[in-house]
Scaffold this motif. Structure first.
Motif, mmCIF file in Angstrom:
data_model
loop_
_atom_site.group_PDB
_atom_site.id
_atom_site.type_symbol
_atom_site.label_atom_id
_atom_site.label_comp_id
_atom_site.label_asym_id
_atom_site.label_seq_id
_atom_site.Cartn_x
_atom_site.Cartn_y
_atom_site.Cartn_z
ATOM 1 N N PHE A 77 0.903 -1.154 0.000
ATOM 2 C CA PHE A 77 0.000 0.000 0.000
ATOM 3 C C PHE A 77 0.938 1.199 0.000
ATOM 4 O O PHE A 77 1.300 1.736 1.046
ATOM 5 C CB PHE A 77 -0.893 -0.036 1.254
ATOM 6 C CG PHE A 77 -2.168 0.766 1.166
ATOM 7 C CD1 PHE A 77 -2.393 1.693 0.145
ATOM 8 C CD2 PHE A 77 -3.168 0.602 2.123
ATOM 9 C CE1 PHE A 77 -3.577 2.408 0.075
ATOM 10 C CE2 PHE A 77 -4.357 1.312 2.065
ATOM 11 C CZ PHE A 77 -4.565 2.214 1.049
ATOM 12 N N PHE A 80 1.412 4.448 1.967
ATOM 13 C CA PHE A 80 2.007 4.471 3.307
ATOM 14 C C PHE A 80 3.504 4.222 3.283
ATOM 15 O O PHE A 80 4.147 4.222 4.338
ATOM 16 C CB PHE A 80 1.341 3.416 4.203
ATOM 17 C CG PHE A 80 -0.074 3.760 4.565
ATOM 18 C CD1 PHE A 80 -0.356 4.867 5.341
ATOM 19 C CD2 PHE A 80 -1.111 2.986 4.108
ATOM 20 C CE1 PHE A 80 -1.671 5.202 5.669
ATOM 21 C CE2 PHE A 80 -2.435 3.298 4.431
ATOM 22 C CZ PHE A 80 -2.702 4.410 5.211
ATOM 23 N N PRO A 87 2.373 -0.206 5.797
ATOM 24 C CA PRO A 87 0.919 0.002 5.910
ATOM 25 C C PRO A 87 0.364 -0.335 7.294
ATOM 26 O O PRO A 87 -0.476 0.393 7.819
ATOM 27 C CB PRO A 87 0.345 -0.923 4.833
ATOM 28 C CG PRO A 87 1.455 -1.073 3.834
ATOM 29 C CD PRO A 87 2.715 -1.082 4.651
ATOM 30 N N SER A 88 0.846 -1.412 7.923
ATOM 31 C CA SER A 88 0.311 -1.747 9.250
ATOM 32 C C SER A 88 0.875 -0.815 10.324
ATOM 33 O O SER A 88 0.212 -0.535 11.315
ATOM 34 C CB SER A 88 0.585 -3.213 9.603
ATOM 35 O OG SER A 88 1.954 -3.491 9.548
ATOM 36 N N GLY A 91 -0.701 2.917 9.059
ATOM 37 C CA GLY A 91 -2.072 2.995 8.540
ATOM 38 C C GLY A 91 -3.056 3.761 9.410
ATOM 39 O O GLY A 91 -4.152 4.093 8.947
ATOM 40 N N LEU A 94 -5.172 6.906 8.182
ATOM 41 C CA LEU A 94 -6.315 6.828 7.256
ATOM 42 C C LEU A 94 -7.612 6.837 8.061
ATOM 43 O O LEU A 94 -7.753 6.091 9.024
ATOM 44 C CB LEU A 94 -6.201 5.546 6.413
ATOM 45 C CG LEU A 94 -7.385 5.201 5.500
ATOM 46 C CD1 LEU A 94 -7.607 6.281 4.448
ATOM 47 C CD2 LEU A 94 -7.139 3.855 4.804
ATOM 48 N N PHE A 175 -2.443 9.917 3.807
ATOM 49 C CA PHE A 175 -1.483 8.991 3.182
ATOM 50 C C PHE A 175 -0.111 9.663 3.140
ATOM 51 O O PHE A 175 0.172 10.461 2.237
ATOM 52 C CB PHE A 175 -1.928 8.651 1.759
ATOM 53 C CG PHE A 175 -3.113 7.729 1.651
ATOM 54 C CD1 PHE A 175 -3.212 6.583 2.431
ATOM 55 C CD2 PHE A 175 -4.116 7.992 0.730
ATOM 56 C CE1 PHE A 175 -4.305 5.715 2.303
ATOM 57 C CE2 PHE A 175 -5.200 7.139 0.587
ATOM 58 C CZ PHE A 175 -5.293 6.002 1.381
ATOM 59 N N ASN A 219 -7.252 -0.769 7.838
ATOM 60 C CA ASN A 219 -6.730 0.309 6.981
ATOM 61 C C ASN A 219 -5.667 -0.197 6.017
ATOM 62 O O ASN A 219 -5.660 0.150 4.834
ATOM 63 C CB ASN A 219 -6.139 1.427 7.844
ATOM 64 C CG ASN A 219 -7.224 2.228 8.556
ATOM 65 O OD1 ASN A 219 -8.407 1.925 8.406
ATOM 66 N ND2 ASN A 219 -6.822 3.225 9.314
ATOM 67 N N GLN A 220 -4.759 -1.018 6.522
ATOM 68 C CA GLN A 220 -3.636 -1.461 5.688
ATOM 69 C C GLN A 220 -4.070 -2.315 4.505
ATOM 70 O O GLN A 220 -3.336 -2.474 3.539
ATOM 71 C CB GLN A 220 -2.575 -2.197 6.526
ATOM 72 C CG GLN A 220 -3.039 -3.445 7.245
ATOM 73 C CD GLN A 220 -3.503 -3.156 8.658
ATOM 74 O OE1 GLN A 220 -4.119 -2.127 8.925
ATOM 75 N NE2 GLN A 220 -3.206 -4.064 9.588
ATOM 76 N N SER A 240 -8.909 1.464 -0.905
ATOM 77 C CA SER A 240 -9.444 2.757 -0.423
ATOM 78 C C SER A 240 -10.007 3.596 -1.565
ATOM 79 O O SER A 240 -9.579 4.726 -1.830
ATOM 80 C CB SER A 240 -8.356 3.525 0.345
ATOM 81 O OG SER A 240 -7.860 2.739 1.400
#
Ligand code: MTE
Length: 317
Positions: A77, A80, A87-88, A91, A94, A175, A219-220, A240
Motif C-alpha cells: 500500500f 504508506f 501500511p500496518s 495505517g 487513514l 497517506f 486500513n492497511q 481505499s
C-alpha cells in the motif's frame, strides 16, 4: 514492483524479488517467522468490528486461509511507504469514515454513495480467494464484500461505457507517502488509479470488498472499500476507493504510467509470461517455505479464460 527515485532503495527493491525471497527462505524458520510477525506497535489481526456474511462456497477455495496476522502485516500500500510493514505501522492516519464512493462517468444514473449506505445495499458474502502478487507471493484470504456487477448495473452504464476506472483517495494528510519528499516516496503518480474492461468488472468473481477474516477491512488492506480481482496480479485490486468511473477509453493506470514495459493493463496471472526482471512461473504462499507452481489466471481459468478468447496474452500482458 517498485521504481523509485534514487538513492532511497531498500534491499527488497534493488534485488530481484525472487532472489530476495529465496534468500529470506534460507534464514532459519524462527527468524523468517519473526520477519512476518507483527511488531510491538502493529495490530496482529483485524481489530475492527465484526462483520457477518454468509460464505459463498461456490466462489471459495477450500484451502486454509493465510494467517490473518500475515495478511494484515505484509502489505503493499504505497500510499504508506514502500516497505511491507509500512501500511500496518502507519495505517492509523487513514480515516475510513465518513467516506463516499462516487460511481459515475458514462452512466444514466450516476450516484455518490455513503459507504454505510453502500454496505447496506447489497447482501455481504464471504469468499475465500487467493491473491497472487506480481512479486511472486500469494495469500489465501476470506474476503467479505459483494460483486461489483449489481452496483454498476444500478447506475445504468450507457452504451459507450467500455472500461471501469478505480481511483484511490488522494489526501497527503491521510497517506504520508503522497506528500512530496516523503522518505520512501515512490514514483507512482497519485492518486492510485486502476482499471478493468467492463466485462471484467461485471464478472461475478470481481468483488467490492469491505471486510476480511470476519471483520471490517483494516486500513492497511484498503479500508473502507477496495476491489479484489482474483485472476489478476494483486496490483489490479485498488484499495481505499473513492471513485468508480465508467469510461470509453482504456484507463491509464498508475503502474502502467510508472513502468509500461513491466506492468500491463490486463495483468492476468500468467506463468508463461515473465516479468522483465523475474519469472512468474511459481510463487510462495506467505507463511509457507516451499514454492508452488503458479496457475494460469491464478487458478480461475475455467471461469475467466473465455473473456480473452482470441487475444494474444503475451502482447496483452
Ligand atoms: N491500492 C493502492 N491504492 N495502493 C497500493 O499501493 N497495492 C496493490 C494493491 N492495491 C496498492 C493497492 C498491490 S501491489 C497489491 S499486491 C495488493 O494491493 C496488496 O493487497 P494486500 O496488502 O491487502 O494483500
Amino acid at each position: 514492483m517498485l521504481i523509485r527515485h534514487a538513492p532511497r532503495f531498500t534491499a527488497s527493491e534493488i534485488t530481484d524479488p525472487k532472489l530476495y525471497l529465496s534468500r529470506r527462505e534460507l534464514i532459519s524458520g524462527a527468524v523468517a517467522a519473526l520477519a512476518l510477525s507483527p511488531g510491538p506497535c502493529e495490530s496482529a489481526t483485524p481489530q475492527g468490528p465484526s462483520l457477518s456474511a454468509t460464505r459463498n462456497a461456490a466462489f471459495s477455495l477450500s484451502e486454509p486461509a493465510t494467517k490473518a496476522e500475515h495478511a494484515t502485516t505484509y502489505n503493499n500500500f504505497y500510499e504508506f511507504g514502500v516497505n511491507k510493514d509500512d501500511p500496518s505501522r502507519l495505517g492509523g492516519t487513514l480515516r475510513p469514515r465518513p467516506w463516499t464512493v462516487q460511481v459515475d462517468g458514462l452512466a444514466h444514473k450516476p450516484k455518490t454513495f455513503d459507504i454505510d449506505e453502500l454496505i447496506r445495499l447489497f447482501p455481504l458474502e464471504e469468499r475465500v480467494y487467493s491473491l497472487r502478487c506480481v512479486e511472486a507471493w500469494s495469500m489465501v484470504i476470506p474476503w467479505i464484500g459483494f460483486p461489483l456487477a449489481p452496483l454498476l448495473k444500478r447506475v445504468e452504464p450507457t452504451g459507450q461505457a467500455k472500461y471501469v476506472e478505480f481511483t484511490t483517495l488522494l489526501d497527503p494528510a491521510q497517506f504520508p507517502a503522497q506528500k512530496p519528499g516523503f522518505f520512501g516516496y515512490s514514483s507512482l503518480d497519485w492518486p492510485y488509479v486502476e482499471g478493468l474492461r467492463l466485462d471484467e468488472a461485471l464478472h461475478p468473481l470481481t468483488l467490492l470488498t469491505v471486510g476480511m477474516y470476519g471483520r471490517v477491512l483494516p486500513n492497511q488492506n484498503g479500508a473502507p472499500v477496495r476491489v479484489v480481482v482474483p485472476w489478476k496480479y494483486g496490483f489490479k485490486s485498488a484499495k481505499s476507493i473513492v471513485r468508480i468511473r465508467l469510461v470509453t477509453e482504456q484507463p491509464k493506470t498508475s503502474w502502467e504510467k510508472a513502468s509500461p514495459q513491466e506492468y500491463g493493463f490486463y495483468s492476468n496471472v500468467n506463468p508463461a509470461v515473465s516479468h522483465p526482471r523475474w519469472s512468474q512461473a511459481d510463487e510462495r504462499r506467505i507463511g509457507e517455505f516451499r514454492r508452488r507452481e503458479t496457475r494460469p489466471f491464478n487458478g480461475y481459468a475455467d471461469q475467466v479464460a473465455s473473456l480473452y478468447a482470441g487475444m494474444d496474452l503475451k502482447k496483452n500482458y
